[in-house]
Design an enzyme around this catalytic site. Sequence first.
Site, PDB file in Angstrom:
ATOM      1  N   ARG A  47     -47.284 -19.715  25.442  1.00  0.00           N
ATOM      2  CA  ARG A  47     -48.650 -19.415  25.891  1.00  0.00           C
ATOM      3  C   ARG A  47     -49.425 -18.784  24.755  1.00  0.00           C
ATOM      4  NH1 ARG A  47     -47.579 -17.035  31.974  1.00  0.00           N
ATOM      5  NH2 ARG A  47     -46.403 -18.869  32.602  1.00  0.00           N
TER       6      ARG A  47
ATOM      7  N   SER B 108     -50.279 -20.677  33.518  1.00  0.00           N
ATOM      8  CA  SER B 108     -50.080 -20.064  34.832  1.00  0.00           C
ATOM      9  C   SER B 108     -51.239 -19.207  35.289  1.00  0.00           C
ATOM     10  CB  SER B 108     -48.783 -19.265  34.791  1.00  0.00           C
ATOM     11  OG  SER B 108     -48.486 -18.806  36.065  1.00  0.00           O
ATOM     12  N   HIS B 109     -50.976 -17.910  35.494  1.00  0.00           N
ATOM     13  CA  HIS B 109     -51.989 -17.019  36.046  1.00  0.00           C
ATOM     14  C   HIS B 109     -52.914 -16.469  34.963  1.00  0.00           C
ATOM     15  CE1 HIS B 109     -48.531 -14.899  34.634  1.00  0.00           C
ATOM     16  NE2 HIS B 109     -49.279 -13.833  34.443  1.00  0.00           N
TER      17      HIS B 109
ATOM     18  N   GLU C 294     -39.229 -13.429  43.434  1.00  0.00           N
ATOM     19  CA  GLU C 294     -39.530 -12.467  42.388  1.00  0.00           C
ATOM     20  C   GLU C 294     -40.694 -11.606  42.830  1.00  0.00           C
ATOM     21  OE1 GLU C 294     -38.759 -13.837  38.151  1.00  0.00           O
ATOM     22  OE2 GLU C 294     -40.061 -15.362  38.965  1.00  0.00           O
TER      23      GLU C 294
ATOM     24  N   LYS D  59     -40.748 -21.966  41.443  1.00  0.00           N
ATOM     25  CA  LYS D  59     -41.295 -21.247  42.582  1.00  0.00           C
ATOM     26  C   LYS D  59     -42.463 -22.056  43.119  1.00  0.00           C
ATOM     27  CE  LYS D  59     -43.793 -17.938  39.630  1.00  0.00           C
ATOM     28  NZ  LYS D  59     -43.317 -18.137  38.253  1.00  0.00           N
TER      29      LYS D  59
ATOM     30  N   ASP E   6     -51.395 -22.503  38.257  1.00  0.00           N
ATOM     31  CA  ASP E   6     -50.604 -23.733  38.352  1.00  0.00           C
ATOM     32  C   ASP E   6     -49.890 -23.892  39.687  1.00  0.00           C
ATOM     33  OD1 ASP E   6     -48.973 -21.579  37.695  1.00  0.00           O
ATOM     34  OD2 ASP E   6     -47.508 -22.832  36.659  1.00  0.00           O
TER      35      ASP E   6
ATOM     36  N   THR F 189     -35.760 -11.471  34.922  1.00  0.00           N
ATOM     37  CA  THR F 189     -37.080 -12.032  35.224  1.00  0.00           C
ATOM     38  C   THR F 189     -37.219 -13.411  34.582  1.00  0.00           C
ATOM     39  OG1 THR F 189     -38.072  -9.864  35.382  1.00  0.00           O
ATOM     40  CG2 THR F 189     -39.547 -11.682  34.834  1.00  0.00           C
TER      41      THR F 189
ATOM     42  N   LYS G 184     -44.902 -25.910  28.813  1.00  0.00           N
ATOM     43  CA  LYS G 184     -43.495 -25.630  29.071  1.00  0.00           C
ATOM     44  C   LYS G 184     -42.764 -26.931  29.358  1.00  0.00           C
ATOM     45  CE  LYS G 184     -44.233 -24.259  33.857  1.00  0.00           C
ATOM     46  NZ  LYS G 184     -43.697 -23.497  34.968  1.00  0.00           N
TER      47      LYS G 184
ATOM     48  N   ARG H 142     -44.829  -3.105  32.220  1.00  0.00           N
ATOM     49  CA  ARG H 142     -44.669  -3.157  33.663  1.00  0.00           C
ATOM     50  C   ARG H 142     -43.723  -2.030  34.085  1.00  0.00           C
ATOM     51  NH1 ARG H 142     -47.346  -7.766  34.461  1.00  0.00           N
ATOM     52  NH2 ARG H 142     -46.670  -9.763  33.597  1.00  0.00           N
TER      53      ARG H 142
ATOM     54  N   ASP I  70     -51.866 -19.230  42.305  1.00  0.00           N
ATOM     55  CA  ASP I  70     -52.321 -18.980  40.934  1.00  0.00           C
ATOM     56  C   ASP I  70     -52.771 -20.250  40.216  1.00  0.00           C
ATOM     57  OD1 ASP I  70     -49.826 -20.122  40.727  1.00  0.00           O
ATOM     58  OD2 ASP I  70     -49.322 -19.037  38.897  1.00  0.00           O
TER      59      ASP I  70
ATOM     60  N   ASP J  75     -47.709 -22.049  41.445  1.00  0.00           N
ATOM     61  CA  ASP J  75     -46.342 -21.655  41.800  1.00  0.00           C
ATOM     62  C   ASP J  75     -46.249 -20.255  42.394  1.00  0.00           C
ATOM     63  OD1 ASP J  75     -46.829 -20.410  39.408  1.00  0.00           O
ATOM     64  OD2 ASP J  75     -45.100 -21.241  38.346  1.00  0.00           O
ATOM     65  N   ARG J  76     -47.330 -19.471  42.270  1.00  0.00           N
ATOM     66  CA  ARG J  76     -47.275 -18.117  42.842  1.00  0.00           C
ATOM     67  C   ARG J  76     -47.968 -18.072  44.201  1.00  0.00           C
ATOM     68  NH1 ARG J  76     -48.020 -13.514  38.319  1.00  0.00           N
ATOM     69  NH2 ARG J  76     -46.570 -14.378  36.801  1.00  0.00           N
TER      70      ARG J  76
HETATM   71  C1  G16 Z   1     -43.581 -16.325  34.962  1.00  0.00           C
HETATM   72  C2  G16 Z   1     -42.157 -16.616  35.287  1.00  0.00           C
HETATM   73  C3  G16 Z   1     -41.678 -15.677  36.361  1.00  0.00           C
HETATM   74  C4  G16 Z   1     -41.908 -14.251  35.962  1.00  0.00           C
HETATM   75  C5  G16 Z   1     -43.372 -14.053  35.638  1.00  0.00           C
HETATM   76  C6  G16 Z   1     -43.688 -12.674  35.093  1.00  0.00           C
HETATM   77  O1  G16 Z   1     -44.377 -16.658  36.040  1.00  0.00           O
HETATM   78  O2  G16 Z   1     -41.984 -17.940  35.718  1.00  0.00           O
HETATM   79  O3  G16 Z   1     -40.329 -15.927  36.570  1.00  0.00           O
HETATM   80  O4  G16 Z   1     -41.534 -13.389  36.985  1.00  0.00           O
HETATM   81  O5  G16 Z   1     -43.764 -14.974  34.666  1.00  0.00           O
HETATM   82  O6  G16 Z   1     -43.076 -12.512  33.881  1.00  0.00           O
HETATM   83  P1  G16 Z   1     -43.431 -11.299  32.954  1.00  0.00           P
HETATM   84  O7  G16 Z   1     -43.143 -10.069  33.779  1.00  0.00           O
HETATM   85  O8  G16 Z   1     -42.503 -11.455  31.789  1.00  0.00           O
HETATM   86  O9  G16 Z   1     -44.890 -11.374  32.601  1.00  0.00           O
HETATM   87  P2  G16 Z   1     -45.612 -17.631  35.858  1.00  0.00           P
HETATM   88  O10 G16 Z   1     -46.202 -17.765  37.226  1.00  0.00           O
HETATM   89  O11 G16 Z   1     -46.489 -16.906  34.865  1.00  0.00           O
HETATM   90  O12 G16 Z   1     -45.025 -18.881  35.296  1.00  0.00           O
END
Ligand code: G16
Length: 544
Positions: free
Chosen positions: A22, A113-114, A364, A377, A280, A345, A126, A497, A278, A282-283
């Site tokens: 990213r 993603s988000h 998660e 997810k 893409d 994670t 990815k 975090r 979100d 998945d959330r």
């Molecule tokens: C991604 C991963 C998740 C992870 C999240 C947060 O989500 O696929 O498994 O929990 O990031 O990760 P971090 O705490 O390292 O920012 P997504 O929805 O961004 O693909």
Amino acid sequence: MSIQTIATQPFLDQKPGTSGLRKLVSVFQKPHYLENFIQSIFDSIGDIQGQTLILGGDGRYYNRPAIQIILKMAAANGIGRIKVGQGGILSTPATSCVIRKYNAFGGIVLSASHNPGGINGDFGVKYNIGNGGPAPEKVTEAIFERTKVIDRYQILDASNIDLDRIGITQLGNMTVEVIDSVIDYANLMESLFDFDRIRQLLTGGQFRMCMDAMHAVTGSYAHAIFEQRLGAPAGTVINGIPLEDFGNGHPDPNLVYAHELVARLFGDNAPDFGAASDGDGDRNMILGNHFFVTPSDSLAVLAANATLVPGYRNGLAGIARSMPTSAAADRVAEKLGIDCYETPTGWKFFGNLLDADKATLCGEESFGTGSNHIREKDGLWAVLFWLNILAVKQQSIASLMQEHWQTYGRNYYSRHDYEGVENDRANRLIAGIYEAMPTLKGKRFGQYEVAYGDDFSYTDPIDGSVSQKQGIRIGFTDGSRIVFRLSGTGTQGATLRVYLERYEANPPQNPVDAQIALADLIAIADELAQIRSLTGMDKPTVIT
Ligand code: G16
């Protein structure tokens, strides 16, 4: 159409993070930047000659040009067939679904993603393997190693493909099939859930729902599933048109960024059920009328009620959750007599457990829930799962949660994010906790006594691979916990975090706000890590 071999030089910042590579759009637009990464994927994933790949993205800015480049590179690299979502659109769960349905070799998902989109936002790439899931670490590491030495890439000199028309085109020796982005995924959902029952709930006039697609990819899927197949009134889906900049929003379904939905669900005349997903798809975030369901509790509730849903009628093989996710699901697993796995994670760590049928549901804290139906997810899957349960139980979310906590006890839980921290400061903060760790055991903080402090390390029970340094855990003698991690998905500075958790076996009938229940632990986290002084911030940027 001729194959061109272009000389290039490595970029040294192409290490995939928690979920792919990213970067800002402007970084991906640098000459050769995207091409280097794509060629590194093709060079690292085995014999791709004649294979089928799936390609799509969340529709953010740069999605279309990137798809055209990748198609031409795939053709030049000997791929046999690519199925690409119409308009270049495929949500992450839909990509996983399509990879599995058509036994593809793998897939490329274009998404950050988000993270925010648009010309000044983020872009991402990815790679997913043949089981439909994110590439495991050994693959992402091989890709990264390749990016460090790459000196050429191959691309077909050809015109662009029409991505908007469903059908088949030839690109050199490769077949490009533009497919409907939604239909395979919607059919899979219909095979798992009781659509008749959900339809009755949504059309009965008693129950109102609001689905916020946050101007991201889920819009197309949510319209098709909720309003068309399930008959929910028009307007049930808000912000349902996918936009390249997500309407200038931040497509992260949490209490801060999904503010429009939150205002509706916590306002006057609120609907019974609210959900958001979100960039893409998945959330997911689940809300009731004046009620927020934490993702950790959501996993626990889905697990506890799984047999009410046709696709899970025969029960669960096991549950898996990421380490920072609360132990609410563990309590359900215990009661069901099944295993609960704790992974680092990153959804990629669930893949082996799902393939080996050790886990059926995974979740998660970062608003991710899913199951063995795909290997990602899945935001809308979670929404449908909740709707199916509510349709059977005919209960409000608040009363369902109360009932759950009375049965299993409550894991008070919250995550505090400090975004955009200078990297040096963040690293100093983490180093400080490491330094303190050897002396922490037995130390008292008010009523809390430290039982252990460690850095989470995971040994995959299926292939034995070891992943170290996956987050600092400080556990207390009463089972409470503070976890510190630096995010692996941010693109600007560091995101700290802090995950806070406390268990209460007999919670009061009137729910207590988690921030109040966790106030002492929040203060201890600050004392331990010197968060305010080292980040220079007096409060988190996001609290969930
Ligand atoms: C991604 C991963 C998740 C992870 C999240 C947060 O989500 O696929 O498994 O929990 O990031 O990760 P971090 O705490 O390292 O920012 P997504 O929805 O961004 O693909």
